[in-house]
Write an enzyme that holds these catalytic residues in place. Structure first.
Site, short mmCIF file in Angstrom:
data_model
loop_
_atom_site.label_atom_id
_atom_site.label_comp_id
_atom_site.label_asym_id
_atom_site.label_seq_id
_atom_site.Cartn_x
_atom_site.Cartn_y
_atom_site.Cartn_z
N MET A 3 0.12 -3.38 8.46
CA MET A 3 -0.83 -2.72 7.20
C MET A 3 -1.63 -3.99 7.49
O MET A 3 -1.27 -5.56 7.78
CB MET A 3 0.20 -3.32 6.25
CG MET A 3 -0.43 -3.90 4.80
SD MET A 3 -1.25 -1.81 4.50
CE MET A 3 -2.14 -2.76 3.74
N GLU A 4 -2.51 -3.87 7.02
CA GLU A 4 -3.98 -4.88 6.55
C GLU A 4 -3.64 -6.11 6.12
O GLU A 4 -5.51 -6.37 5.59
CB GLU A 4 -5.01 -3.72 6.71
CG GLU A 4 -5.42 -3.71 5.78
CD GLU A 4 -4.89 -2.13 5.22
OE1 GLU A 4 -4.61 -1.66 6.43
OE2 GLU A 4 -5.97 -1.78 4.25
N ASN A 5 -2.34 -6.76 4.74
CA ASN A 5 -2.67 -7.50 3.49
C ASN A 5 -4.29 -8.56 4.25
O ASN A 5 -3.54 -9.41 5.04
CB ASN A 5 -1.62 -8.30 4.07
CG ASN A 5 -0.24 -6.93 3.62
OD1 ASN A 5 -0.38 -6.40 2.98
ND2 ASN A 5 0.54 -6.80 4.68
N GLU B 209 -9.63 4.20 6.33
CA GLU B 209 -8.66 4.85 7.09
C GLU B 209 -9.43 5.57 8.55
O GLU B 209 -9.54 5.48 9.35
CB GLU B 209 -8.00 5.71 7.53
CG GLU B 209 -6.80 4.77 6.03
CD GLU B 209 -6.24 4.02 6.58
OE1 GLU B 209 -6.22 3.07 7.81
OE2 GLU B 209 -5.40 2.82 6.16
N HIS C 250 -10.08 -3.45 9.58
CA HIS C 250 -9.77 -3.43 8.53
C HIS C 250 -10.24 -4.69 6.93
O HIS C 250 -10.57 -4.30 6.23
CB HIS C 250 -8.64 -2.83 7.77
CG HIS C 250 -7.70 -2.04 7.65
ND1 HIS C 250 -8.40 -0.53 7.60
CD2 HIS C 250 -6.99 -1.00 8.31
CE1 HIS C 250 -7.82 0.36 7.45
NE2 HIS C 250 -7.11 0.36 8.03
N GLU D 39 1.13 -0.82 -0.11
CA GLU D 39 -0.08 0.53 -0.29
C GLU D 39 0.43 1.54 0.12
O GLU D 39 2.28 0.87 0.90
CB GLU D 39 -0.45 -0.22 1.67
CG GLU D 39 -1.37 1.27 0.96
CD GLU D 39 -2.35 1.29 2.12
OE1 GLU D 39 -2.65 0.41 3.15
OE2 GLU D 39 -3.09 2.13 2.68
N HIS E 272 -7.41 -2.18 14.61
CA HIS E 272 -7.61 -1.66 13.53
C HIS E 272 -7.01 -2.14 12.62
O HIS E 272 -8.03 -2.18 11.21
CB HIS E 272 -5.97 -0.13 13.58
CG HIS E 272 -6.13 0.38 12.24
ND1 HIS E 272 -7.35 1.80 11.91
CD2 HIS E 272 -5.70 0.09 11.26
CE1 HIS E 272 -6.77 2.20 11.31
NE2 HIS E 272 -6.06 1.81 10.63
N GLU E 273 -5.95 -3.17 12.38
CA GLU E 273 -6.18 -4.19 11.23
C GLU E 273 -6.91 -4.53 11.61
O GLU E 273 -7.46 -5.40 10.09
CB GLU E 273 -4.17 -4.83 11.20
CG GLU E 273 -3.51 -3.22 11.34
CD GLU E 273 -3.44 -2.07 10.55
OE1 GLU E 273 -3.48 -2.39 9.39
OE2 GLU E 273 -2.80 -1.49 11.21
N1 PHE Z 1 -3.12 0.31 5.77
C1 PHE Z 1 -2.25 0.48 7.03
C2 PHE Z 1 -3.44 1.30 7.87
O1 PHE Z 1 -3.43 2.11 8.63
C3 PHE Z 1 -1.05 2.06 6.82
C4 PHE Z 1 -0.31 1.58 5.95
C5 PHE Z 1 -0.13 2.68 4.77
C6 PHE Z 1 1.37 1.62 6.08
C7 PHE Z 1 0.99 2.61 4.10
C8 PHE Z 1 1.93 0.72 5.25
C9 PHE Z 1 1.78 1.76 4.51
O2 PHE Z 1 -3.70 0.24 8.84
ZN ZN Z 2 -5.65 1.98 8.36
#
Ligand code: PHE
Ligand code: ZN
Length: 871
Positions: A263-265, A320, A301, A121, A297-298
């Site tokens: 990061m929410e992969n 977000e 998502h 991301e 949070h993750e």
């Molecule tokens: N999407 C992630 C979060 O808010 C943040 C993120 C953005 C991490 C860009 C890495 C790079 O949980």
């Molecule tokens: Zn996020």
């Protein structure tokens, strides 16, 4: 690289669809071979080319329907691969090389202390292979990873494990399949020799989910709090939002080098180890709470971000802002709601209000960007969450839940816009949300003027609320629509019944919420027997700044009596700010300083109040931070702020020292460390009091706490108090701390931050020395943030009159830009007070900003931030 802006208004739908992608990775430190096989469908007309994104990838071969293409059959640039004259549907196979070891930007596939991992991301996937790297292109991914079995026994990707096995030459492979179509930014891969902690979770429909947290071997015991938080998150999302997890397995991997928090992969979250690893000896209470909220949070998502994602990056707050709102609610439901609210609002003010008053101010839904990486901001996240919170307040919990259900039902599996979210909210809203949408398009913190008159004869109380528009970048602003929670208190602090003279839709009566929608409006309350005092914006119902003509006594009254706990805290901060600004004014004009007795007695009352929640008490006894105070100065004189703040601390200790110390001692606990919320509140209050005791001549108590503490929370507070003292005790403690923890990089982050944040004059020299220390590594973002970032936020030294602070940080921005542009541009944000500096300081800073801008091959990231600051 082009510095061109991308505009929301230019959005066009993708002209090709990539429905499935089969990836194969042959992992190698410097030359990883990536094979990608995609099913492609043309959506547009025949003459439309397929333009794939790329960055730092080396093409090996392309096959169209199995036939290798000749160089003349495609166009290749450093950032794109273009194919013309394509059939309606076809398979495209691309082979390319990437160099994970050289990837210091930590974007795409890279190595973090021996572990291969990815960060995609927002636009990292194009650094792995050629692709339509945009969130509205959703595909089903299959991944085959091939790697050395000994060095990389663990091979992970999104979804569920499909197959694994051994190969020749000591290699092995694993195949992962993710059944859910997703955008490329949610793609992830990990390979390494990792430790793991297992657990499981039974969902509301009785499905067993396997949970794994992977970390460096030896750190497994530090994952248990994160695992508890994960299970709590899964349960909470079922109970509060009816959302269940959707794969058989949920993996989390902790790595040391990571640009952000986590990061929410899909099915494979990758975390900065800061937000996973913790035990009482190495992590503070704040760290534990941070882990709980980021794990939540993750996880959240998965529904708000992954199942329903963003159509384009201008919609970032769709996932977000909403997910921050959800994690804040999670933390509020698990812990104390008022304390959580205070800490969220503090963070909003410290980071977002500052941003919104600066040249980088932008709406939560921006109209343009040069580098999207620069928009992972406090505005998109924290202000975005406040906007969702206002919707929640306007709808009420029940309607909000119904609207969320509708949102999930309607848009599951799609990439959508904030308008789609608002549509779902509108369906269940008692109010028309048309005007409310301005919160998405206008920037700047709205400011309100409140005035009131009491009329004895008619027994009416008239309150006039006026919206003033002071946005730094957006002059033509329209009035906002928002909920404004109030109470009218009589002189015994009893809340009056609110009866409006012309009862209308202006108020949600049962909730004491005024609905504000006009530039100026007057509310007339009837049957008011004597002049009341209005408590306003309770619980911070709207993210605004409010101006009143209240006296110190009136704020002291609210501080002591407001029924809204959040507002008692607010009153304490407003009162302290008023008092501090007067003293700062005195310092600036060389007049003697004096502390208002009204403040001392209000402080004393809180100190002696034995019914107050201890955590709330700690917050109320904390003076506004330097950066909060800086926000309200027209021209910055940083030193005056420090002088004033230290003066107030000393005066409080002089007047109330005995009580502060007595209460401090009563809170000393010799019991075993516990994360029980009562114990945490006790520690918080004890440590708040300790920061005052640091102003005593003899720092014996502080050193004693350092020596006797059985946990990091107590030890670190003592250390940071000592780091500002001139005594030998300081040296002893710092040396002890370094020796004790030098092998633990997460703890060394704290050490670096403590030293870089010290007010002492040797701080700049100490920071320079630490750059060369073996614990420091400029390639690790956490270490950069702790040492260089903390120094840059140490206003006293950053704004040193000789300009050395500016020069140091500018040089580091330039150095970092070559390694990691995202971290460099984050750091360059500290220059945003530029326009408020006095002439001398502004000239010094200008020179440094110009130096940055004239650097050869400057990244888009830094260019965008610095050029905005310099206009
Ligand atoms: N999407 C992630 C979060 O808010 C943040 C993120 C953005 C991490 C860009 C890495 C790079 O949980
Ligand atoms: Zn996020």
């Amino acid at each position: 690289m082009s510095m061109e802006k991308v505009y929301l208004k230019d959005y066009e739908k993708p002209v090709y669809e990539l429905s499935t992608i089969d990836l194969e990775f042959n992992l190698d430190d410097t030359k990883t071979l990536v094979k990608s096989k995609m099913k492609v469908k043309r959506l547009g007309s025949e003459n439309q080319a397929l333009v794939l994104d790329a960055d730092e990838v080396e093409l090996k071969a392309i096959f169209l329907e199995g036939e290798e293409l000749h160089e003349s059959e495609y166009e290749l640039t450093s950032n794109s691969l273009t194919l013309h004259n394509l059939p309606k549907s076809f398979t495209l196979e691309i082979h390319n090389y990437i160099n994970p070891e050289a990837n210091t930007a930590l974007d795409g596939l890279y190595k973090s202390s021996g572990i291969f991992c990815t960060q995609n991301e927002p636009e990292g996937f194009r650094r792995i292979t050629y692709f339509l790297d945009r969130p509205d292109v959703m595909a089903v991914y299959t991944t085959k990873i091939i790697a050395d079995k000994k060095k990389y026994p663990i091979l992970l990707s999104n979804g569920n494990l499909f197959e694994k096995g051994d190969l020749s030459d000591g290699k092995h492979y694993a195949i992962w399949k993710d059944p859910f179509p997703k955008p490329s930014y949610l793609y992830a891969l990990v390979a390494g020799d990792l430790g793991v902690v297992n657990d499981s979770f039974k969902t509301m429909s009785d499905k067993d989910i396997e949970l794994n947290i992977y970390c460096d071997k030896g750190n497994e015991s530090k994952c248990s709090f994160a695992m508890e938080s994960l299970k709590n998150s899964m349960k909470w999302d079922e109970e509060r939002f009816g959302r269940e997890y959707d794969l058989d397995i949920y993996n989390i991997v902790a790595v040391d080098s990571f640009n952000m928090g986590a990061m929410e992969n899909k099915g494979l979250n990758i975390f900065n180890s800061h937000y996973v690893l913790a035990d009482s000896d190495t992590a503070t209470d704040t760290n534990f709470m941070g882990i709980e909220s980021v794990i939540g949070h993750e996880y959240f998502h998965n529904w708000t971000g992954n199942r329903i994602t963003c159509r384009d990056w201008f919609q970032l707050t769709l996932k977000e802002g909403l997910t921050v709102f959800r994690d804040q609610e999670f933390s509020s439901d698990l812990n104390s709601r008022a304390v959580q609210r205070i800490s969220d609002v503090k963070a909003l003010r410290e980071r977002q209000f500052v941003e919104d008053a600066s040249p980088t101010s932008h709406p939560i839904k921006p109209e343009s960007y040069i580098q999207i990486n620069n928009f992972y901001t406090a505005t998109i996240y924290e202000k975005g969450a406040e906007v969702i919170r206002m919707i929640h307040t306007l709808l009420g919990e029940e309607n909000f839940r119904a609207a969320m259900d509708l949102y999930f039902e309607t848009f599951d599996g799609q990439a959508v816009r904030t308008e789609d979210f608002i549509w779902a909210m509108q369906e269940k809203s008692p109010f028309n949300l048309e005007q409310f949408k301005l919160w998405y398009s206008q920037s700047g913190t709205p400011e309100l003027d409140i005035s009131s008159v009491y009329d004895k004869k008619s027994k009416t109380f008239k309150v006039t609320i006026k919206q003033c528009f002071l946005s730094p970048v957006n002059t033509e602003q329209k009035p906002y629509f928002f909920p404004f929670k109030i109470a009218l208190l009589d002189n015994k602090a009893q809340e009056l019944n609110l009866i409006l003279e012309n009862n209308s839709s202006q108020i949600l009566l049962d909730k004491n919420i005024l609905i504000i929608s006009k530039e100026e409006e007057t509310f007339v309350f009837k049957d008011v027997d004597a002049t009341p005092l209005m408590s306003f914006n309770q619980n911070f119902s709207a993210p605004v700044k409010v101006h009143t003509s209240y006296s110190l006594d009136e704020y002291a009254f609210l501080m002591a009596n407001d029924k809204d706990e959040f507002n008692r805290f607010e009153a304490s901060q407003t009162l302290a700010s008023m008092v501090l600004h007067k003293i700062i004014d005195a310092v600036e004009s060389d007049l003697p300083m004096s502390l208002s007795p009204i403040f001392v007695s209000a402080f004393d009352k809180v100190l002696k109040d034995m019914d107050l929640d201890l955590s709330l008490k700690a917050d109320m006894l904390t003076l506004p931070s330097v950066s909060m105070l800086m926000q309200d100065r027209k021209v910055l004189d940083v030193e005056a702020i420090y002088i004033a703040k230290n003066f107030v601390k000393r005066e409080l200790v002089r007047e109330l020292g005995a009580d502060i110390k007595g209460q401090y001692i009563s809170l000393i606990n010799t019991k075993e460390y516990s994360l029980d919320s009562k114990e945490m509140s006790k520690r918080k209050l004890k440590n708040t009091l300790l920061t005052y005791l640091g102003a005593l001549k003899d720092s014996g108590v502080v050193k004693a706490q350092y020596d006797n503490s059985n946990n990091m929370t107590d030890r670190l507070t003592a250390l940071s108090v000592l780091a500002n003292s001139r005594e030998n005790a300081k040296i002893d403690a710092l040396t002890d701390f370094y020796e004790r923890y030098k092998d633990n990089t997460l703890v060394m982050n704290k050490y670096l931050a403590v030293i870089a944040s010290s007010e002492l004059k040797e701080t700049p020299a100490n920071v320079l020395k630490l750059l060369d220390d073996e614990i420091f590594d400029i390639k690790v973002p956490n270490l950069v943030r702790s040492l260089i970032g903390s120094f840059a936020r140490n206003a006293l030294h950053f704004h040193a009159v000789n300009g050395k602070g500016y020069k140091f940080v500018a040089d580091k921005v330039i150095e970092l830009d070559k390694l990691n542009p995202q971290i460099a541009s984050g750091l360059s944000g500290v220059f945003k007070d530029y326009s408020r500096l006095n002439d001398n300081a502004r000239n010094l800073m200008k020179k440094e900003l110009e130096k940055i801008l004239s650097t050869k091959d400057l990244s888009k990231n830094v260019y965008e931030i610095v050029s905005k600051i310099l206009v």
